[in-house]
Write a protein that holds these residues in place. Structure first.
Motif: not given
Lengths: 300, 280, 462
Positions: C449-454
């Protein structure tokens, strides 16, 4: 006739001989290679080439400070190369000694033993995938037939066996290479040396260390060096068999580079990894050559 | 124990036992590939187990040779392989001669340069190579592929040639020089015949590498009619299914030229080199 | 009866797709769904002939065509079609280069050097990279002027428009077929164990029931290796019923508690209901597990149907394809349809001629044969309704029926988001760590999720 190969003659003749090769290598190897290295100071992303910017040494800083996978991959690479080269040298030596003896059908056996090295890579990986497969594999089937059903495993997927499994598969095509190269070296030993050793009453074991090894030093050093480089950079077999898994047990540096550059398109970062691989190997080669005095003298 | 039995026992222990082990390790996968190639394709997917094919079929061989057009790819591979190996052979001869006979400045560096070309997996330089070949107008040509094969085959084979020539006593060159041979004559009339087994080995090694080379040909050739065998075999690995039997059959066909060549070379490997060494 | 279902169902799919993609630059074109143009049947030949006559005065045109994932059979198909086309259009010469394997790397290398093919036929082009690099051209203009554009399923066209990473909603390729994500299950095993897979809870029960370790039978094979995370994502959205990867506030939903719950349950099956090798299974091993009768269930798409047909000697009582089971909310959530298709590159000198060829290949008999060869559902609605081969293969019917169901929904994947796909490889590995207990499902999905949020943030607030 000292003039022919004098050590101090300032002859340009050897340069003339190597010039065509240098030209080939510079145009077709070094130009593309260094152009590729150029990406290492950019954030070039294949999926978004328009956004490419110069980032200085940021990629390198990231590799050495943040990237834990890099360390893991490097450790795996060293393990991989170590296993492969040592085992290939060991078995290659034994088999070269065997194939150097006189027995019926020697030519046939030699030709047969050499085959794995000439087999196309796609067959090698396919064969070993089919051998190791948990459900339809040859190995498990043979184990079951032999009554060792409890030993069956998913050889290429099991955490404990995956690394060993790919090592063995690579050995299969690597040992023949060593065997043939060392066999060539064995042929250069003058038979009289063994004759005179026999007169002196030396044991075979002693002969091996006193005659065979010194005479084959150059072959061994050369084959080991080439193999180290080639194993360090090898991609295809591990890629197809395990894809670096399970849980990164078989993730070597080139596999990591492949995943970064080719699969994720992060060319900039991948190029930085490539530069590091190149530097590691260059340092290794220089030290190795120095330590072994390889190619220093002329025809010792 | 009789000395004769003891001798026999030693021979079994030092020769036949390890050789059997070796042959099993090398042979089982090969024989299994052979067995696969005569099986019906679907029996492999099903996970049926057959040591010997049942029923035996040669359909796989017919299929890869005609439907998969291995016949055409075979010709291309022959062209690029033979086109490259002789250049590699002679340039390697020059390099090997220079490196083993002369102590010139920069020799060490030259050797390191040779080795440096081997360090990076080719795939990471493919874009740059492609771009350059386009500029040189050599993309999509078998000639361009030959040039790249030569460049990638030279380093290893030159170093190998160096050790082969190193095994030839220098006295014979010097004798020839006294007889009035110039340097070119020494290379072709003295070194080449003396190193012939080595030369043949280099040719064989270079041939196999060129023959199995996949990535350069796949990336640089844009006309499928020019593809070599190594690329042709990949058609048998489908998107979701691999035709294992056909692939095995194709690879066995592809194995024939290198094997024939090696069968020829290995004879030289014995007699020639030993003769050369004994002479000294 | 069922024939009209198919079209209706896929039109419905299109509507759902449209409603799900509001955040991608807005939708500009209204789809004229449903009205299938019956009168165009048989017009294919006449059109071709007309073009042929008109073309005889034209300048000679040479086009290069690359196709990926090609086998000897597929090569023969492409070459036959091209030969037919050239016979009808003597002024056009098409050079075919069939490429084995995924041509991703080859085509990128060629594009970078400006040497790409005029036309690329791909079973799923890496289109966002190609658009970003400006290697392919938008085809809207040609498409609008095409007299048979109504034949193409509107839903498929809309999906392709969403891949336009520039946010202009343009059409970069003409879709030809759709692939469905399905569960391949052993119908006979389900029957024997009296289990069903209609809901996720039943599925988990069925997996346990079908597992018989003593006889080397496992309820399911999990794809823990390459490509696994892609399918894991589809399954967790199906389980949780969430319909978009980013909620209305732009927050990534991939680490939603329901998704975490699924990953825990699903990967928790590893070792208890699966063989040990699942930890690092790629597609080859997954297929071997199912086809050799060792696993009762795998997730894949319709493309592998012919594999299973071969493996089970065509005995369709042994296996079937089903869509995503129902979740708590009683819905079946699937991934938006992902059509393959043909692109025209920016270096093509005769885009009109290239488009004419694409038009020929995307309708009528050529596309019908294509879809059989590639194992996909045709987007030419006329073929979809009339082709006999579709009736012979129950999984196409089953897919259509599933699509018709009012409880079938689609989640918005945001696959066009720059960088979106680059995390899958890491997540394959992460899922292995979850299976071996070195990581929790929560940690894995948080990382994802962190990656996609970025990716999302840098795309929308740059």
């Amino acid at each position: 006739m000292k003039a022919l190969y004098s050590k101090h003659a300032k002859t340009i003749f050897p340069w003339l001989l190597i010039l065509p090769t240098l030209a080939f290598l510079i145009v077709f190897c070094f130009v593309p290679m260094f152009r590729g290295f150029g990406y290492s100071v950019t954030n070039y992303d294949r999926g978004n080439p328009k956004a490419t910017e110069f980032v200085g040494l940021a990629n390198f800083v990231r590799i050495f400070t943040e990237d834990q996978v890099f360390v893991k991959a490097l450790v795996n690479s060293v393990k991989w190369v170590g296993c492969e080269v040592v085992l290939q040298l060991f078995f290659g030596m034994i088999f070269a000694l065997i194939l150097n003896q006189n027995f019926k059908g020697r030519g046939l056996v030699r030709t047969f033993c050499f085959a794995p090295w000439a087999v196309s890579g796609v067959l090698t990986t396919m064969l070993w995938i089919l051998i190791y497969n948990e459900h339809i594999g040859l190995l498990n089937h043979v184990l079951r037939l032999a009554g060792f059903g409890h030993l069956t495993k998913a050889w290429a997927q099991n955490i404990q066996t995956a690394f060993g499994a790919v090592v063995v598969a690579e050995l299969w095509r690597g040992i023949p290479f060593f065997t043939i190269t060392l066999l060539g070296g064995l042929q250069t030993i003058p038979l009289e040396l063994y004759e005179s050793a026999r007169v002196d009453g030396g044991s075979s074991w002693k002969n091996f260390w006193l005659i065979t090894i010194p005479y084959m030093k150059e072959s061994i050093i050369f084959a080991t060096l080439m193999r180290t480089i080639w194993e360090f950079r090898s991609v295809d077999l591990i890629m197809t068999m395990t894809d670096g898994g399970p849980v990164r047990r078989t993730l070597t540096l080139p596999i990591y580079m492949y995943k970064t550059s080719i699969e994720n398109g992060q060319y900039g970062y991948g190029a930085a990894l490539t530069v590091i691989l190149f530097l590691i190997l260059s340092v290794y080669v220089v030290i190795y050559l120095k330590a072994n005095h390889f190619g220093k003298g002329v025809n010792e | 124990m009789k000395p004769k039995t003891k001798k026999k026992l030693i021979r079994v222990l030092t020769l036949y036992l390890p050789m059997t082990f070796f042959l099993l390790f090398i042979g089982i996968p090969l024989l299994w590939a052979l067995s696969l190639s005569f099986r019906e394709g679907s029996s492999v997917i099903k996970g049926e187990f057959q040591f010997l094919p049942d029923p035996v079929t040669i359909a796989n061989y017919v299929y890869v040779w005609t439907r998969n057009r291995l016949n055409r790819y075979f010709v291309n591979s022959m062209i690029t392989s033979f086109g490259s190996v002789f250049v590699i052979g002679f340039l390697a001869l020059f390099n090997g001669y220079a490196m083993s006979r002369f102590a010139f400045k920069g020799k060490r560096i030259f050797m390191v340069i040779l080795l440096m070309t081997q360090m990076i997996p080719l795939i990471f330089n493919m874009s740059s190579i492609f771009l350059m070949m386009v500029k040189l107008k050599l993309a999509n040509s078998l000639f361009g592929i030959c040039l790249l094969h030569i460049a990638s085959g030279l380093p290893y084979n030159s170093l190998m040639m160096k050790s082969f020539i190193g095994g030839i006593p220098r006295e014979i060159d010097e004798a020839a020089a006294i007889d009035g041979c110039n340097r070119a004559q020494i290379i072709f009339k003295v070194i080449l015949p003396a190193v012939r087994p080595g030369f043949t080995t280099v040719i064989a090694y270079a041939f196999i590498t060129c023959w199995n080379e996949y990535l350069l040909s796949y990336t640089l050739l844009t006309d499928a009619k020019k593809f070599p065998v190594s690329v042709g075999l990949k058609y048998l690995v489908g998107e979701y299914s691999t035709d294992y039997s056909a692939l095995a059959a194709g690879c066995i066909i592809a194995l024939i030229p290198p094997i024939l060549l090696f069968a020829y070379v290995q004879k030289h490997l014995v007699s020639g080199m030993n003769a050369g060494a004994v002479k000294g | 009866m069922r024939r009209t279902w198919k079209t209706a169902a896929l039109t419905l799919a299109g509507v759902l797709v449209l409603s799900g993609c509001g955040s991608n630059g807005g939708t500009n074109s209204g789809t004229s769904g449903g009205d299938s143009p019956q009168e165009t049947s048989g017009s294919q030949e006449t059109t071709a002939a007309k073009q042929g006559n008109a073309g005889s005065e034209k300048e000679p045109v040479t086009l290069s065509l690359w196709a990926d994932f090609v086998t000897p059979e597929r090569t023969r198909y492409v070459e036959t079609m091209v030969a037919d086309y050239m016979a009808a259009h003597p002024e056009v010469k098409i050079e075919v280069t069939p490429l084995p394997d995924s041509a991703d790397d080859k085509i990128m290398t060629a594009y970078e050097a400006g040497q790409g093919p005029d036309i690329f036929l791909s079973s799923g082009p890496d289109i966002t990279s190609h658009i970003n690099g400006e290697y392919v051209i938008p085809l809207d203009e040609y498409f609008e002027n095409w007299d048979q554009k109504e034949l193409i399923l509107p839903a498929a066209v809309e999906t392709v428009r969403q891949y336009d990473v520039t946010g202009n909603n343009r059409l970069y390729y003409i879709p030809n077929g759709i692939s469905f994500t399905v569960l391949w299950v052993r119908s006979d095993w389900l029957k024997d164990t009296n289990s069903s897979v209609d809901t996720w809870d039943h599925l988990f029960e069925a997996v346990e029931n079908m597992t018989d370790k003593a006889n080397n039978r496992y309820g399911i094979a999990i794809r823990g290796g390459k490509g696994g995370a892609k399918f894991l994502e589809r399954q967790m959205y199906a389980y949780s019923g969430i319909l978009s990867k980013f909620d209305e506030n732009g927050k990534c939903t991939i680490n939603d508690p329901k998704n975490v719950e699924f990953v825990e349950r699903y990967l928790g099956l590893y070792g208890t209901c699966t063989a040990e090798g699942d930890l690092n299974y790629g597609w080859t091993e997954l297929a071997a597990a199912f086809d050799s009768g060792s696993a009762g269930m795998i997730i894949h798409n319709l493309g592998s149907a012919s594999n299973h047909m071969d493996a089970f000697d065509g005995d369709q009582s042994k296996f079937e394809a089903i869509g995503m089971p129902l979740n708590d909310q009683g819905t079946s959530v699937n991934l938006m349809i992902q059509p393959g298709g043909m692109t025209i590159s920016s270096t093509c000198r005769n885009p009109q001629a290239a488009f004419d060829f694409i038009a020929y290949m995307t309708t009528g008999e050529p596309v019908s044969q294509y879809c059989q060869q590639w194992g996909v559902v045709p987007v030419d609605q006329e073929i979809l309704e009339n082709a006999a081969w579709i009736d012979e293969q129950p999984w196409y019917e089953a897919s259509a029926e599933k699509l018709l169901d009012e409880n079938t929904l689609f989640y918005n994947q945001y696959s066009w988001l720059p960088g979106h796909d680059d995390i899958y490889g890491d997540m394959d590995t992460a899922s292995q760590y979850v299976m071996t207990g070195e990581m929790t499902a929560q940690e894995m999905l948080d990382e994802w999720a962190d990656y996609l949020q970025d990716c999302y943030d840098s795309y929308f607030h740059k």
